[in-house]
Design an enzyme around this catalytic site. Sequence first.
Site, PDB file in Angstrom:
ATOM      1  N   ASN A 110       0.876  -1.168   0.000  1.00  0.00           N
ATOM      2  CA  ASN A 110       0.000   0.000   0.000  1.00  0.00           C
ATOM      3  C   ASN A 110       0.921   1.227   0.000  1.00  0.00           C
ATOM      4  O   ASN A 110       1.475   1.592   1.035  1.00  0.00           O
ATOM      5  CB  ASN A 110      -0.892  -0.044   1.252  1.00  0.00           C
ATOM      6  CG  ASN A 110      -1.865   1.112   1.299  1.00  0.00           C
ATOM      7  OD1 ASN A 110      -1.823   2.020   0.468  1.00  0.00           O
ATOM      8  ND2 ASN A 110      -2.740   1.093   2.292  1.00  0.00           N
ATOM      9  N   LYS A 131       3.466   0.895   3.048  1.00  0.00           N
ATOM     10  CA  LYS A 131       3.084  -0.094   4.064  1.00  0.00           C
ATOM     11  C   LYS A 131       3.136  -1.471   3.413  1.00  0.00           C
ATOM     12  O   LYS A 131       2.685  -1.630   2.275  1.00  0.00           O
ATOM     13  CB  LYS A 131       1.658   0.161   4.562  1.00  0.00           C
ATOM     14  CG  LYS A 131       1.520   1.426   5.374  1.00  0.00           C
ATOM     15  CD  LYS A 131       0.107   1.521   5.924  1.00  0.00           C
ATOM     16  CE  LYS A 131      -0.146   2.928   6.449  1.00  0.00           C
ATOM     17  NZ  LYS A 131      -1.521   3.342   6.429  1.00  0.00           N
ATOM     18  N   ARG A 166      -2.600  -2.163  -3.657  1.00  0.00           N
ATOM     19  CA  ARG A 166      -3.746  -1.267  -3.561  1.00  0.00           C
ATOM     20  C   ARG A 166      -3.570  -0.189  -4.625  1.00  0.00           C
ATOM     21  O   ARG A 166      -2.568   0.539  -4.633  1.00  0.00           O
ATOM     22  CB  ARG A 166      -3.806  -0.618  -2.178  1.00  0.00           C
ATOM     23  CG  ARG A 166      -4.849   0.458  -2.090  1.00  0.00           C
ATOM     24  CD  ARG A 166      -5.003   0.943  -0.661  1.00  0.00           C
ATOM     25  NE  ARG A 166      -6.022   1.982  -0.587  1.00  0.00           N
ATOM     26  CZ  ARG A 166      -5.781   3.224  -0.168  1.00  0.00           C
ATOM     27  NH1 ARG A 166      -4.573   3.581   0.209  1.00  0.00           N
ATOM     28  NH2 ARG A 166      -6.761   4.092  -0.118  1.00  0.00           N
ATOM     29  N   HIS A 219     -11.998   4.519  -0.925  1.00  0.00           N
ATOM     30  CA  HIS A 219     -12.049   3.728   0.318  1.00  0.00           C
ATOM     31  C   HIS A 219     -12.910   2.478   0.131  1.00  0.00           C
ATOM     32  O   HIS A 219     -13.410   1.908   1.101  1.00  0.00           O
ATOM     33  CB  HIS A 219     -12.666   4.527   1.493  1.00  0.00           C
ATOM     34  CG  HIS A 219     -11.764   5.579   2.057  1.00  0.00           C
ATOM     35  ND1 HIS A 219     -12.262   6.715   2.649  1.00  0.00           N
ATOM     36  CD2 HIS A 219     -10.422   5.661   2.138  1.00  0.00           C
ATOM     37  CE1 HIS A 219     -11.257   7.467   3.064  1.00  0.00           C
ATOM     38  NE2 HIS A 219     -10.136   6.844   2.754  1.00  0.00           N
ATOM     39  N   HIS A 277     -16.089   5.697   7.345  1.00  0.00           N
ATOM     40  CA  HIS A 277     -14.644   5.461   7.417  1.00  0.00           C
ATOM     41  C   HIS A 277     -14.007   6.805   7.761  1.00  0.00           C
ATOM     42  O   HIS A 277     -13.953   7.710   6.920  1.00  0.00           O
ATOM     43  CB  HIS A 277     -14.136   4.928   6.059  1.00  0.00           C
ATOM     44  CG  HIS A 277     -12.647   4.770   6.002  1.00  0.00           C
ATOM     45  ND1 HIS A 277     -12.022   3.549   5.943  1.00  0.00           N
ATOM     46  CD2 HIS A 277     -11.648   5.698   5.993  1.00  0.00           C
ATOM     47  CE1 HIS A 277     -10.713   3.724   5.904  1.00  0.00           C
ATOM     48  NE2 HIS A 277     -10.456   5.021   5.937  1.00  0.00           N
ATOM     49  N   GLY A 293      -8.052  10.260   5.615  1.00  0.00           N
ATOM     50  CA  GLY A 293      -9.094  10.488   4.616  1.00  0.00           C
ATOM     51  C   GLY A 293     -10.401   9.987   5.232  1.00  0.00           C
ATOM     52  O   GLY A 293     -10.374   9.069   6.049  1.00  0.00           O
ATOM     53  N   ARG A 353      -7.939  17.614   3.805  1.00  0.00           N
ATOM     54  CA  ARG A 353      -8.702  17.902   2.574  1.00  0.00           C
ATOM     55  C   ARG A 353     -10.011  18.618   2.891  1.00  0.00           C
ATOM     56  O   ARG A 353     -10.632  18.347   3.914  1.00  0.00           O
ATOM     57  CB  ARG A 353      -9.022  16.605   1.835  1.00  0.00           C
ATOM     58  CG  ARG A 353      -7.809  15.978   1.190  1.00  0.00           C
ATOM     59  CD  ARG A 353      -8.156  14.659   0.525  1.00  0.00           C
ATOM     60  NE  ARG A 353      -7.279  13.622   1.024  1.00  0.00           N
ATOM     61  CZ  ARG A 353      -7.535  12.318   0.969  1.00  0.00           C
ATOM     62  NH1 ARG A 353      -8.662  11.884   0.431  1.00  0.00           N
ATOM     63  NH2 ARG A 353      -6.682  11.448   1.442  1.00  0.00           N
ATOM     64  N   GLY A 376      -9.101   5.034  11.850  1.00  0.00           N
ATOM     65  CA  GLY A 376      -8.430   5.612  13.033  1.00  0.00           C
ATOM     66  C   GLY A 376      -9.341   6.390  13.973  1.00  0.00           C
ATOM     67  O   GLY A 376      -9.392   6.102  15.176  1.00  0.00           O
ATOM     68  N   GLU A 435      -8.008  -3.431   5.416  1.00  0.00           N
ATOM     69  CA  GLU A 435      -7.906  -3.359   3.950  1.00  0.00           C
ATOM     70  C   GLU A 435      -6.914  -4.381   3.417  1.00  0.00           C
ATOM     71  O   GLU A 435      -7.113  -4.974   2.363  1.00  0.00           O
ATOM     72  CB  GLU A 435      -7.492  -1.934   3.543  1.00  0.00           C
ATOM     73  CG  GLU A 435      -8.579  -0.918   3.853  1.00  0.00           C
ATOM     74  CD  GLU A 435      -8.096   0.524   3.834  1.00  0.00           C
ATOM     75  OE1 GLU A 435      -7.458   0.940   4.832  1.00  0.00           O
ATOM     76  OE2 GLU A 435      -8.346   1.223   2.854  1.00  0.00           O
TER      77      GLU A 435
HETATM   78  P1  ADP Z   1      -5.090   6.496   7.379  1.00  0.00           P
HETATM   79  O1  ADP Z   1      -6.237   7.118   6.632  1.00  0.00           O
HETATM   80  O2  ADP Z   1      -3.792   7.182   7.149  1.00  0.00           O
HETATM   81  O3  ADP Z   1      -5.044   4.984   7.322  1.00  0.00           O
HETATM   82  P2  ADP Z   1      -6.014   6.113  10.102  1.00  0.00           P
HETATM   83  O4  ADP Z   1      -7.195   5.292   9.736  1.00  0.00           O
HETATM   84  O5  ADP Z   1      -4.912   5.473  10.863  1.00  0.00           O
HETATM   85  O6  ADP Z   1      -5.425   6.887   8.877  1.00  0.00           O
HETATM   86  O7  ADP Z   1      -6.564   7.347  10.960  1.00  0.00           O
HETATM   87  C1  ADP Z   1      -5.728   8.382  11.383  1.00  0.00           C
HETATM   88  C2  ADP Z   1      -6.561   9.336  12.215  1.00  0.00           C
HETATM   89  O8  ADP Z   1      -7.062   8.615  13.342  1.00  0.00           O
HETATM   90  C3  ADP Z   1      -5.789  10.534  12.774  1.00  0.00           C
HETATM   91  O9  ADP Z   1      -6.568  11.700  12.636  1.00  0.00           O
HETATM   92  C4  ADP Z   1      -5.667  10.185  14.239  1.00  0.00           C
HETATM   93  O10 ADP Z   1      -5.657  11.321  15.027  1.00  0.00           O
HETATM   94  C5  ADP Z   1      -6.959   9.452  14.468  1.00  0.00           C
HETATM   95  N1  ADP Z   1      -6.922   8.710  15.728  1.00  0.00           N
HETATM   96  C6  ADP Z   1      -6.221   7.606  16.056  1.00  0.00           C
HETATM   97  N2  ADP Z   1      -6.428   7.269  17.346  1.00  0.00           N
HETATM   98  C7  ADP Z   1      -7.294   8.196  17.849  1.00  0.00           C
HETATM   99  C8  ADP Z   1      -7.909   8.413  19.126  1.00  0.00           C
HETATM  100  N3  ADP Z   1      -7.672   7.623  20.157  1.00  0.00           N
HETATM  101  N4  ADP Z   1      -8.725   9.477  19.240  1.00  0.00           N
HETATM  102  C9  ADP Z   1      -8.971  10.301  18.222  1.00  0.00           C
HETATM  103  N5  ADP Z   1      -8.440  10.144  17.000  1.00  0.00           N
HETATM  104  C10 ADP Z   1      -7.606   9.109  16.818  1.00  0.00           C
END
Ligand code: ADP
Length: 364
Positions: A7, A14, A57, A146, A174, A178, A207, A297, A349
């Site tokens: 990815n 990754k 991906r 996504h 999601h 993003g 964004r 996240g 994913e």
């Molecule tokens: P990506 O789209 O790069 O895969 P992720 O799905 O890992 O990203 O999401 C990243 C986001 O998740 C960031 O904004 C991060 O702050 C947020 N995040 C991760 N853990 C927490 C948490 N405990 N509380 C609030 N936001 C979080």
Amino acid sequence: MRILVLNAGSSSLKFHLFEDEALLQRGEIERVSNMSDALAAAFLQLGDSPVDAVGHRIVHGGDRLFESTILTDDVIREIESVSALAPLHNPVNLEAWRAARARLPGVPHVAVFDTAFHHTLPPHAYVYGLPCEYLTEKRIRRYGFHGISHRYVSCRFAELQDKASAGLRLIICHLGNGCSVSAVSGGHSIDTSMGLTPLEGLIMGTRTGDIDAGAVLHLINNEKQDPAALAKTFNYESGLRGLSGVSSDMRDILAAAAAGDARAHLAVDAFCYRVRKYIGAYLAALNGADALIFTAGIGENSAEIRARICDGLDQLGIAIDSEANQSPRREDRQIGFSRTSVWVVATNEELLIARDTRRCILKS
Ligand code: ADP
């Protein structure tokens, strides 16, 4: 079968190595200057692990590539032909493929597209209100992204319910760096918030999300802003980062808001409000939903954001149980027991890419 899943992002690579469904090894190479070096670093970590196939991906498959497929010259040409629609993603995805092919020339490489799951959007959901030639000649339409995550979560939810996805109406949020929402009916995506590019829809880490086309024209024509500079602003300097002036990371913004920072507070409010509006829209698109699901996240980790998004949706049949929402349990779980149930489901994913890669190879 050992499958390496790659990815590639604009500044990171990754990698995940699977033996069928089992994850053997994973890693991330950050701040990469080019994909050959990144892949060399990944292989240093992977050691001598044999690899039978590589799953990639690929963000944009356009309107002709809507199933996972072995990467052939024709497929590469098609991906290149839509790369202008995902300039931050497709070129690096292809660079990773070139580097991987140079290292692993004898194994099949499979493309899994982030747009593919949304191929089932009906025309009334994917057209923009533009003259028809823009759709037929320039392929300007909504594609959605996504899709790998939305598809994984939709299948996983059906599995958790011990049901086929056939009758289920789901709204999947999601929320990561993003962010996108999708409306899924009977396992098929019928609407999603991202559009021609991953800029449309929700307010994201950096964004803009939805913005009036008139604002873009005004900035170019009257404010004399350069389109390339605007592209940078819209993609990297907007969203949570631009609104808060603090960070693009939701954790930092929540901390700043709790400490009384007004801009951070506004960013969180605007973020949650936008998600809530899309949930309302998709309740209408689906004529009600069985479940609202949070993933990625922010969606998986922030009880506070989930609560704020769902606050005031009780008349629409959505309410969160605050104890279940705040529980530190990590597994996929139900957090709302209202007419539309509310869930947290962790996305995966890479597992879906590994499954599709294996299936493509067995099929061929
Ligand atoms: P990506 O789209 O790069 O895969 P992720 O799905 O890992 O990203 O999401 C990243 C986001 O998740 C960031 O904004 C991060 O702050 C947020 N995040 C991760 N853990 C927490 C948490 N405990 N509380 C609030 N936001 C979080």
